[in-house]
Write a protein that holds these residues in place. Structure first.
Motif, short mmCIF file in Angstrom:
data_model
loop_
_atom_site.label_atom_id
_atom_site.label_comp_id
_atom_site.label_asym_id
_atom_site.label_seq_id
_atom_site.Cartn_x
_atom_site.Cartn_y
_atom_site.Cartn_z
N LYS A 72 44.65 70.80 52.63
CA LYS A 72 45.08 70.72 51.24
C LYS A 72 43.92 71.16 50.32
N LYS B 276 47.60 71.86 41.52
CA LYS B 276 48.38 71.29 42.63
C LYS B 276 48.82 72.41 43.57
N VAL B 277 49.02 72.07 44.84
CA VAL B 277 49.59 73.05 45.78
C VAL B 277 50.74 72.39 46.52
N LYS C 72 43.54 78.70 45.89
CA LYS C 72 44.29 78.93 44.65
C LYS C 72 43.32 79.28 43.51
N LYS D 200 43.56 74.89 50.47
CA LYS D 200 44.60 75.58 49.71
C LYS D 200 44.29 75.56 48.22
N LEU D 201 43.77 74.43 47.75
CA LEU D 201 43.44 74.32 46.33
C LEU D 201 42.28 75.24 45.97
#
Ligand code: SF4
Ligand code: SF4
Length: 198
Positions: free
Chosen positions: A156, A197-198, A163, A159-160
């Protein structure tokens, strides 16, 4: 080779503030905060968070918030969801960081994290001689469930961060790589918050 298998001894230490300079950190993603605010409201519990991992976006004058942390400012300096006779009262929905503990994400630099063992857990302290130099493959075996959660936590986080890098690539944001504490504090006071957020 060790036969060690992690079993929490339910001492509760990880739900309390650690005295001294060490800043207890229970990172929460924005959606976890929302869920905990709802539960706290239902229970009439005082629940507050402070920003944890943030990035200043100089292009839009925004502070990008990746994680928060629980404010441990009650009389006992513990998480508001901890009760002396019951322990954690939100076991099933507790934050990913708590599900992964005593594995945590160690910050290598602004954009990189790694799974590591938190030496402040009492189980870890009791088995420190075995655990101090252990490699990731053995960590996976000893902390089976916790490792799965730590991996989810790490993914997580990745991924952030990805992003953020994509938004930078598209020139929608610009993150400062080097900044003085004074400037950073000035931005923290004046800039708008944007949760990622993802
Ligand atoms: S959510 Fe539960 S496990 Fe996590 S710090 Fe609070 S009481 Fe402890
Ligand atoms: S400090 Fe370690 S052993 Fe104690 S409750 Fe937390 S995870 Fe369990």
């Amino acid at each position: 080779m060790t036969n060690l298998k992690y079993k929490c001894i339910k001492c509760g230490v990880c739900c309390f503030e650690i005295p001294g300079a060490y800043q207890k950190r229970i990172p929460l993603y924005p959606e976890e905060v929302e869920k905990l605010i709802e539960i706290a409201k239902e229970r009439g519990t005082k629940f507050q968070v402070i920003e944890d991992l943030v990035f200043p976006d100089i292009l839009n004058k925004n502070i990008l918030v990746i994680t928060y942390k629980i404010k441990l400012d009650n009389e006992n300096k513990c998480c508001p969801f901890y009760e002396t006779d019951k322990g954690c009262t939100i076991q099933d929905i507790k934050p990913l960081a708590c599900k992964a503990y005593p594995l945590s994400l160690k910050q290598e630099d602004a954009f990189h994290f790694q799974i590591s063992i938190d030496p402040l857990c009492n189980y870890v302290l009791e088995n420190y001689e075995i655990l101090k130099d252990i490699d990731l493959n053995k960590i996976k075996i000893i902390f089976q469930e916790e490792y799965k959660n730590a991996e989810q936590h790490l993914n997580k986080n990745k991924k952030l961060i990805l992003k953020i890098k994509q938004l930078e690539y598209l020139k929608k944001i610009k993150i400062i790589r080097e900044i003085t504490i004074e400037k950073f504090n000035e931005y923290l006071i004046n800039w708008t918050r944007v949760e990622l957020k993802v």
